[in-house]
Enzyme design. Structure first.
Site, mmCIF file in Angstrom:
data_model
loop_
_atom_site.group_PDB
_atom_site.id
_atom_site.type_symbol
_atom_site.label_atom_id
_atom_site.label_comp_id
_atom_site.label_asym_id
_atom_site.label_seq_id
_atom_site.Cartn_x
_atom_site.Cartn_y
_atom_site.Cartn_z
ATOM 1 N N GLY A 248 7.591 29.213 -1.188
ATOM 2 C CA GLY A 248 6.444 28.631 -0.608
ATOM 3 C C GLY A 248 5.315 29.261 -0.306
ATOM 4 O O GLY A 248 4.630 29.308 0.934
ATOM 5 N N GLU A 290 11.064 32.803 -5.305
ATOM 6 C CA GLU A 290 10.799 31.039 -6.114
ATOM 7 C C GLU A 290 10.066 30.179 -5.884
ATOM 8 O O GLU A 290 9.970 29.057 -5.495
ATOM 9 C CB GLU A 290 12.021 30.746 -5.435
ATOM 10 C CG GLU A 290 13.691 31.054 -6.584
ATOM 11 C CD GLU A 290 14.730 30.106 -5.320
ATOM 12 O OE1 GLU A 290 15.926 30.835 -6.092
ATOM 13 O OE2 GLU A 290 14.461 29.605 -3.948
ATOM 14 N N PRO A 291 8.481 29.879 -6.495
ATOM 15 C CA PRO A 291 7.535 29.887 -6.396
ATOM 16 C C PRO A 291 7.586 28.259 -6.713
ATOM 17 O O PRO A 291 7.867 27.868 -8.469
ATOM 18 C CB PRO A 291 6.567 29.913 -7.001
ATOM 19 C CG PRO A 291 7.230 30.891 -7.702
ATOM 20 C CD PRO A 291 8.381 31.742 -7.892
ATOM 21 N N GLY A 292 7.825 27.159 -6.879
ATOM 22 C CA GLY A 292 7.554 25.668 -6.867
ATOM 23 C C GLY A 292 6.536 25.041 -6.585
ATOM 24 O O GLY A 292 5.193 25.294 -8.321
ATOM 25 N N ARG A 293 6.212 25.194 -5.555
ATOM 26 C CA ARG A 293 4.037 23.843 -5.721
ATOM 27 C C ARG A 293 3.556 25.338 -6.075
ATOM 28 O O ARG A 293 2.306 23.893 -6.980
ATOM 29 C CB ARG A 293 3.998 24.159 -3.746
ATOM 30 C CG ARG A 293 2.975 23.551 -3.406
ATOM 31 C CD ARG A 293 2.289 23.453 -2.327
ATOM 32 N NE ARG A 293 3.888 22.886 -0.614
ATOM 33 C CZ ARG A 293 3.956 21.855 -0.335
ATOM 34 N NH1 ARG A 293 3.273 20.976 -1.156
ATOM 35 N NH2 ARG A 293 5.324 22.161 0.278
ATOM 36 N N ARG A 330 4.235 11.618 0.156
ATOM 37 C CA ARG A 330 4.036 13.175 1.080
ATOM 38 C C ARG A 330 2.749 12.524 2.417
ATOM 39 O O ARG A 330 2.977 13.408 3.369
ATOM 40 C CB ARG A 330 2.651 13.738 0.580
ATOM 41 C CG ARG A 330 4.047 14.522 -1.140
ATOM 42 C CD ARG A 330 3.742 16.031 -1.233
ATOM 43 N NE ARG A 330 4.321 17.076 -0.565
ATOM 44 C CZ ARG A 330 2.621 17.288 0.052
ATOM 45 N NH1 ARG A 330 1.742 17.295 0.122
ATOM 46 N NH2 ARG A 330 2.814 18.571 1.148
ATOM 47 N N TYR A 334 4.159 13.366 5.570
ATOM 48 C CA TYR A 334 4.362 14.508 6.961
ATOM 49 C C TYR A 334 2.439 14.399 6.728
ATOM 50 O O TYR A 334 2.589 15.581 7.251
ATOM 51 C CB TYR A 334 4.215 15.442 5.244
ATOM 52 C CG TYR A 334 5.435 15.911 4.651
ATOM 53 C CD1 TYR A 334 6.702 16.257 5.340
ATOM 54 C CD2 TYR A 334 5.406 15.841 3.672
ATOM 55 C CE1 TYR A 334 7.307 16.081 4.011
ATOM 56 C CE2 TYR A 334 6.160 16.689 2.752
ATOM 57 C CZ TYR A 334 7.774 16.118 3.181
ATOM 58 O OH TYR A 334 8.690 16.402 2.064
ATOM 59 N N CYS A 361 5.063 -2.912 0.984
ATOM 60 C CA CYS A 361 4.807 -3.802 2.070
ATOM 61 C C CYS A 361 4.978 -3.103 3.207
ATOM 62 O O CYS A 361 6.644 -3.620 3.730
ATOM 63 C CB CYS A 361 5.943 -5.044 1.768
ATOM 64 S SG CYS A 361 5.225 -5.895 0.570
HETATM 65 N N1 LLP Z 1 13.493 28.115 -3.128
HETATM 66 C C1 LLP Z 1 14.002 27.314 -1.852
HETATM 67 C C2 LLP Z 1 15.418 27.095 -1.501
HETATM 68 C C3 LLP Z 1 13.966 25.925 -1.780
HETATM 69 O O1 LLP Z 1 14.553 25.012 -0.276
HETATM 70 C C4 LLP Z 1 12.479 25.630 -2.113
HETATM 71 C C5 LLP Z 1 11.273 24.938 -1.308
HETATM 72 C C6 LLP Z 1 11.845 26.487 -2.701
HETATM 73 C C7 LLP Z 1 12.032 27.689 -3.023
HETATM 74 C C8 LLP Z 1 9.667 26.017 -3.454
HETATM 75 O O2 LLP Z 1 9.371 26.116 -2.724
HETATM 76 P P1 LLP Z 1 7.279 26.043 -2.885
HETATM 77 O O3 LLP Z 1 7.076 26.975 -3.836
HETATM 78 O O4 LLP Z 1 7.468 25.132 -3.425
HETATM 79 O O5 LLP Z 1 7.188 25.560 -0.843
HETATM 80 N N2 LLP Z 1 9.119 18.211 -0.594
HETATM 81 C C9 LLP Z 1 7.611 19.018 0.802
HETATM 82 C C10 LLP Z 1 8.514 20.351 0.018
HETATM 83 C C11 LLP Z 1 10.024 20.332 0.442
HETATM 84 C C12 LLP Z 1 10.169 22.555 -0.163
HETATM 85 C C13 LLP Z 1 11.580 22.326 -0.219
HETATM 86 N N3 LLP Z 1 12.315 23.600 -0.570
HETATM 87 C C14 LLP Z 1 6.054 18.781 0.431
HETATM 88 O O6 LLP Z 1 6.278 17.976 -0.042
HETATM 89 O O7 LLP Z 1 6.217 19.632 1.487
#
Ligand code: LLP
Length: 431
Positions: A248, A290-293, A330, A334, A361
């Site tokens: 997050g 658990e970083p993704g973004r 996005r 959002y 479209c």
């Molecule tokens: N762990 C869990 C259980 C999650 O549900 C998520 C994101 C993450 C880790 C990674 O979060 P991050 O570090 O990426 O913020 N589509 C949306 C974001 C949805 C996030 C869903 N869960 C967007 O484009 O902003």
């Protein structure tokens, strides 16, 4: 520049990891996703070294691959020492195909199918994160059938309301994710998991939301989850292995975004974790995040070719690009912020107010409204920054547009890591 992998060259063109973006657009065509391997690796390293610094290596970062999933990204994060999180059979399959060992995979999801659970158990997934008490029974049955014991952790909803867009907030009580803490459901699920023969309860998990730009909600979540971790020990005698505090962490979409350096989150949370463990007389659990973004977001950009520039006097100027909501939904979903610029005029002043319009479209197919870019004309290359996360992974074939290719760049070199779809790909499954 909002990301360290971006720069300008002597031609006044935008560069990424030493590659001229105008040349990339020429070589590979547009729309094009471009991702800096240097920057992804740098982000991974900063998390890995933070774990050494703040937890003495007692824990690990896990890449949340929903942000960007393809074989090459799994190979890269794995080589940097991260585990991976997957959230569907498709992500799980991709990770396995990329050579990620089952034991380094963490499997999330609020409604995993029996088929997905079977795939996880048959491939020795190291951490199945159960989202409901009832899911534990499905895991028990699937593990028993195969004569194994499945390592399981529990996703808990800690009741924390993080300040982010309501669609990407997950830690508050009213959430489709996780087992509620306040009502006692969490402790009930713990006891149920401990009673199952083919389930080994290994840890607790929470995730409070995404694109969070404050440290406090993470600190608060860690404290609440440690109280539960302690309560589990007191009430059941079970010593768990880990506490997963989710992802997050926010990134820069605009220059003015106040993204906190990852180390600062880690420092604040680890201080709270150590203090709380001291107060509770609890041995430090292994800490996972658990970083993704924040691993891939700022490492990615998208390149487009400008088509028409349509001025509606007194209203606005639309700048049409050859992509849109099919490859970046996005803004439509959002109203997300992005920084846009004309890559071939990047050193010129950005004083032209534009609305960047996609080719679908749909009037809402916009990438950004009223944003300042260099004066555009047909044939220019428009770059949208910080598109590495939740762009390719959220892309669709809306209006039968093929998904663009993704090119990985590193120290001035480029290679395709995902081929662009063709029209034949679009009809492949049509009968
Ligand atoms: N762990 C869990 C259980 C999650 O549900 C998520 C994101 C993450 C880790 C990674 O979060 P991050 O570090 O990426 O913020 N589509 C949306 C974001 C949805 C996030 C869903 N869960 C967007 O484009 O902003």
């Amino acid at each position: 520049m909002i990301s360290p992998c971006l720069d300008l060259n002597e031609k006044g063109h935008l560069t990424i990891s030493g590659c001229d973006t105008v040349e990339l657009a020429k070589q590979y065509g547009t729309p094009l996703y471009v991702m800096s391997e240097d920057q992804v690796r740098q982000a991974c390293r900063s998390y890995v070294s933070s774990f050494q610094r703040f937890y003495g290596g007692h824990g690990k970062p896990i890449y949340a691959s929903k942000a960007f999933s393809c074989k090459e990204i799994y190979r890269i994060v794995l080589s940097e020492g991260l585990d991976v999180e997957v959230v569907s059979g498709g992500e799980l399959y991709t990770a396995l195909q990329a050579g990620v060992p089952g034991e380094r995979i963490h499997f999330q999801g609020n409604n995993k199918s029996i088929k997905e659970l079977a795939l996880a158990i048959e491939n020795g997934v190291g951490d199945i994160v159960a989202d409901h008490l009832e899911e534990l029974d499905l895991i028990q049955a699937a593990a028993k059938e195969r004569g194994v014991v499945a390592p399981v952790s529990l996703r808990i909803t800690p009741g924390i309301d993080a300040h982010t867009h309501q669609f990407i907030r997950t830690g508050q009580i009213d959430s489709k994710f996780g087992i509620d803490l306040q009502s006692g459901a969490a402790m009930e699920a713990v006891k149920h998991a401990l009673s199952l023969e083919n389930v080994k309860l290994t840890g607790l998990h929470c995730h409070i939301g995404s694109q969070i730009l404050e440290k406090e909600p993470f600190v608060h979540a860690a404290q609440v989850m440690l109280d539960l971790y302690h309560q589990v020990k007191v009430e059941t005698g079970a010593a768990l292995d880990h506490l997963n505090l989710g992802g997050g962490f926010g990134i820069h979409y605009k220059e003015e975004d106040q993204a906190i350096p990852y180390e600062a989150y880690m420092e604040a949370v680890s201080a709270a974790v150590h203090q709380k463990c001291g107060e509770l007389g609890l041995a430090l659990p292994r800490i996972f995040i658990e970083p993704g973004r924040s691993i891939v977001g700022e490492a990615g950009i998208t390149l487009y070719t400008v088509g028409y520039v349509k001025d509606i006097p007194g209203v606005r100027t639309y700048v049409d690009i050859d992509g849109g909501m099919f490859e970046n939904p996005r803004y439509a979903l959002y109203q997300s912020d992005y920084t846009c610029l004309i890559a071939n005029k990047a050193s010129q002043p950005a004083d032209f107010v534009a609305t960047i319009a996609g080719k679908c479209c749909e009037s809402g197919d916009l990438i950004q409204e009223h944003t300042k870019i260099q004066t555009p004309q047909a044939g220019d290359i428009l770059a949208v920054l910080s598109t590495g996360a939740y762009n390719y992974s959220m892309a669709s074939n809306y209006n039968r547009n093929p998904r663009p290719a993704c090119v990985m760049v590193r120290e001035g070199t480029s290679r395709v890591i995902i081929k662009g779809e063709t029209y034949e790909d679009l009809v492949r499954n049509d009968l």
